[in-house]
Design an enzyme around this catalytic site. Structure first.
Site, PDB file in Angstrom:
ATOM      1  N   THR A 109      29.756   5.525  -1.455  1.00  0.00           N
ATOM      2  CA  THR A 109      28.667   4.784  -1.653  1.00  0.00           C
ATOM      3  C   THR A 109      28.626   4.080  -2.998  1.00  0.00           C
ATOM      4  O   THR A 109      28.146   2.757  -2.858  1.00  0.00           O
ATOM      5  CB  THR A 109      27.438   5.603  -1.616  1.00  0.00           C
ATOM      6  OG1 THR A 109      27.588   6.546  -0.116  1.00  0.00           O
ATOM      7  CG2 THR A 109      26.144   4.839  -1.464  1.00  0.00           C
ATOM      8  N   SER A 148      28.229   0.352   6.959  1.00  0.00           N
ATOM      9  CA  SER A 148      27.978   1.745   6.123  1.00  0.00           C
ATOM     10  C   SER A 148      28.962   2.083   5.331  1.00  0.00           C
ATOM     11  O   SER A 148      30.177   1.473   5.530  1.00  0.00           O
ATOM     12  CB  SER A 148      27.507   2.798   6.958  1.00  0.00           C
ATOM     13  OG  SER A 148      27.739   4.000   6.304  1.00  0.00           O
ATOM     14  N   THR A 149      28.894   2.665   4.175  1.00  0.00           N
ATOM     15  CA  THR A 149      29.925   3.060   3.180  1.00  0.00           C
ATOM     16  C   THR A 149      30.869   3.914   4.123  1.00  0.00           C
ATOM     17  O   THR A 149      32.140   3.665   3.852  1.00  0.00           O
ATOM     18  CB  THR A 149      29.351   4.058   2.142  1.00  0.00           C
ATOM     19  OG1 THR A 149      28.606   3.375   1.412  1.00  0.00           O
ATOM     20  CG2 THR A 149      30.578   4.636   1.473  1.00  0.00           C
ATOM     21  N   ASN A 150      30.340   4.223   5.198  1.00  0.00           N
ATOM     22  CA  ASN A 150      31.253   5.388   6.064  1.00  0.00           C
ATOM     23  C   ASN A 150      32.379   4.728   6.863  1.00  0.00           C
ATOM     24  O   ASN A 150      33.435   5.328   7.306  1.00  0.00           O
ATOM     25  CB  ASN A 150      30.506   6.331   6.580  1.00  0.00           C
ATOM     26  CG  ASN A 150      29.551   7.094   6.080  1.00  0.00           C
ATOM     27  OD1 ASN A 150      29.834   7.246   4.738  1.00  0.00           O
ATOM     28  ND2 ASN A 150      28.339   7.855   6.656  1.00  0.00           N
ATOM     29  N   THR A 195      79.428  22.946  -4.314  1.00  0.00           N
ATOM     30  CA  THR A 195      78.371  23.538  -3.604  1.00  0.00           C
ATOM     31  C   THR A 195      77.855  24.671  -4.422  1.00  0.00           C
ATOM     32  O   THR A 195      78.876  25.424  -4.894  1.00  0.00           O
ATOM     33  CB  THR A 195      78.898  23.911  -2.213  1.00  0.00           C
ATOM     34  OG1 THR A 195      79.936  24.783  -2.061  1.00  0.00           O
ATOM     35  CG2 THR A 195      79.154  22.742  -1.133  1.00  0.00           C
ATOM     36  N   SER A 326      67.134  13.341 -30.442  1.00  0.00           N
ATOM     37  CA  SER A 326      66.628  14.492 -31.160  1.00  0.00           C
ATOM     38  C   SER A 326      66.118  13.990 -32.420  1.00  0.00           C
ATOM     39  O   SER A 326      66.793  13.115 -33.303  1.00  0.00           O
ATOM     40  CB  SER A 326      67.610  15.515 -31.223  1.00  0.00           C
ATOM     41  OG  SER A 326      67.212  16.426 -32.163  1.00  0.00           O
ATOM     42  N   SER A 327      65.007  14.920 -33.013  1.00  0.00           N
ATOM     43  CA  SER A 327      64.671  14.483 -34.547  1.00  0.00           C
ATOM     44  C   SER A 327      65.561  15.343 -35.473  1.00  0.00           C
ATOM     45  O   SER A 327      65.209  15.214 -36.683  1.00  0.00           O
ATOM     46  CB  SER A 327      63.127  14.725 -34.513  1.00  0.00           C
ATOM     47  OG  SER A 327      62.782  16.190 -34.205  1.00  0.00           O
ATOM     48  N   LYS A 332      72.629  12.999 -30.785  1.00  0.00           N
ATOM     49  CA  LYS A 332      72.342  13.540 -29.313  1.00  0.00           C
ATOM     50  C   LYS A 332      71.717  12.528 -28.648  1.00  0.00           C
ATOM     51  O   LYS A 332      70.643  11.890 -29.174  1.00  0.00           O
ATOM     52  CB  LYS A 332      71.438  14.824 -29.719  1.00  0.00           C
ATOM     53  CG  LYS A 332      71.342  15.496 -28.229  1.00  0.00           C
ATOM     54  CD  LYS A 332      70.367  16.820 -28.644  1.00  0.00           C
ATOM     55  CE  LYS A 332      70.521  17.641 -27.276  1.00  0.00           C
ATOM     56  NZ  LYS A 332      69.298  17.204 -26.154  1.00  0.00           N
TER      57      LYS A 332
END
Length: 484
Positions: A109, A148-150, A195, A326-327, A332
């Site tokens: 609404t 209506s909102t509906n 697999t 990586s830090s 990497k």
């Protein structure tokens, strides 16, 4: 209703009392109430351009139908339609005028009234009147006439979702094209199929990438089919589906008007009472989006495995290097693009559960949980669209095959014993394979040691040309012509 005005503010009144509204504001008291009540997230309705456009399209269609039945004057209808058209043409320009949180109670609404107020005040301004002059064009009495909102909210949600899926389809099809291009590029790259993460039989990298493309083609077809269910709408149902406060024939007329405005083959629901409370279409559509998310995640899992290493993993392909990984570990590089798409998939799967619960929560003649359905559905479509675009442009298109690594893995794999089964029999091949694993030897070494085949025969069977021909022939594989 406007009951007073000064230079900076106008006073508006509703059921609960009065509030001061900025004179320059296109929205009014109902929107202000909702702003006070629903400070939940940082996501605003105005950011959902498809939804704002769809709401305006619904209001325009209603104005046309109401004029047809004499419920609005021509002047009122034309002013409302002109205001709606501005929203339809440039919804992105009106974001700040739809400031409501996507999470809200009241079955939508608040956003319906926000739309009514913006359109009413825009129509007033365009006809030379002050905003808030609701005795001329009123948000409820005129913009929301016969509605209506509906029925407005679910209709706009269906139309907006239908349009939003166009972008998703475009990105999925682009990704499919990129995967098919890679399938052709890699059509002669021999590798081991696996697999249960164990060596199986040889295949080509091209076949693997073509299978990725086929996975996604199936989902495009499914989502396109499910999307058609959005075209059945309940506009004209008003409050609960009985069409209360509408003239005879209004529902059919307003759907006809909306069809012309949107260009979509819309139809009225078979049963408007059922359609006003039921959210089943969103369950099935969200489920098809979840399926797409699961398949994308599977593809990304495979890309991460195939590119793993690069020294101690499979390393059959190399993904584009996008950033330092990586830090602490120099040199990497991580598969960050597939990783982010995996996470998007998880969110879409979670949104599907939210939509399922919300759709189930309908009671009697209405489901008030549609705002969270709208939020979750819109988020899933947006995340998938951007995620697929990112995967396509920043990963798939830049993948390289490590052909030597792939071929060497085939030649040292026990899996190629399967190619000797028609010649030596299953039992003999089982013993050969078992010995190769136990002694860490190649198939060729053991077969020659046992004098089961000559070196020349083995060279012919396991030659690159024969292996490629073998994996590209047969009823379960692509022919060379099909791959090319």
């Amino acid at each position: 209703m406007n009951i007073g005005q000064n230079n900076r503010f106008r006073t508006e009144k509703d059921l609960l009392g009065t509030k001061e509204v900025l004179s320059s504001s296109y929205y009014g008291i109902h929107t202000l109430r909702a702003l006070e009540n629903f400070q939940i997230s940082q996501q605003k309705i105005g950011e959902q351009h498809h939804f704002i456009r769809a709401l305006a399209q619904v209001k325009k269609a209603s104005a046309q139908a109401n004029q047809f039945f004499g419920k609005l004057t021509e002047q009122q209808s034309q002013a409302i339609q002109a205001a709606c058209q501005k929203l339809i043409d440039t919804p992105e320009n009106w974001e700040k005028h739809f400031p409501l949180d996507v999470y809200q109670g009241g079955a939508g609404t608040s956003i319906n009234m926000n739309t009514n107020e913006v359109i009413a005040n825009l129509a007033l301004e365009m006809t030379g009147h002050d905003k808030g002059s609701y005795y001329i064009i009123h948000p409820n009495d005129h913009v929301n006439k016969s509605q209506s909102t509906n029925d407005v909210y679910p209709t706009a949600l269906r139309v907006a979702t239908y349009y939003a899926l166009d972008q998703l389809f475009m990105q999925v099809k682009s990704l499919i094209t990129s995967l098919e291009y890679k399938a052709t590029e890699f059509r002669f790259v021999l590798k081991m199929g696996r697999t249960q993460l164990q060596d199986a039989v040889p295949m080509t990298l091209g076949q693997e990438f073509r299978a990725f493309a086929t996975l996604l083609k199936e989902d495009v077809r499914l989502i396109q089919k499910m999307r058609q269910l959005l075209l059945e709408i309940n506009l004209g149902a008003t409050a609960i589906g009985t069409g209360v406060n509408t003239p005879q024939g209004y529902a059919a007329k307003v759907v006809e008007c909306l069809k012309e405005i949107t260009g979509l083959p819309l139809s009225g629901a078979e049963d408007y009472v059922e359609a006003t409370s039921d959210c089943g279409v969103f369950i099935i559509l969200s489920s098809s989006l979840k399926r797409l998310a699961c398949k994308l995640s599977k593809i990304c899992n495979d890309l991460r495995l195939l590119s793993s290493g690069p020294r101690t993993g499979l390393a059959e392909i190399s993904l584009p290097e996008m950033q330092a990984g990586s830090s602490i570990m120099p040199a990497k590089v991580n598969p960050v693009i597939p990783e982010v798409v995996n996470q998007i998939a998880f969110k879409v799967i979670g949104n599907d559960l939210t939509i399922t619960f919300a759709a189930e929560a309908g009671q009697l003649q209405l489901n008030v949980m549609e705002p969270v359905i709208a939020q979750a559905l819109n988020e899933s479509i947006g995340l998938l669209t951007q995620g697929i675009k990112t995967l396509d442009e920043k990963c798939i298109q830049g993948i390289h095959a490590n052909e030597k690594t792939c071929y060497e893995a085939v030649m040292r794999s026990v899996g190629i014993i399967t190619l000797l089964e028609p010649i030596l029999g299953h039992g003999a091949c089982y013993e050969i394979g078992k010995q190769c694993i136990a002694e860490n030897r190649t198939i060729q070494d053991v077969v020659l040691e046992k004098k089961l085949l000559t070196e020349k025969q083995l060279e012919e069977i396991f030659s690159f040309e024969n292996l490629v021909s073998e994996v590209l022939s047969g009823s379960a594989s692509q022919t060379l012509d099909q791959v090319s």
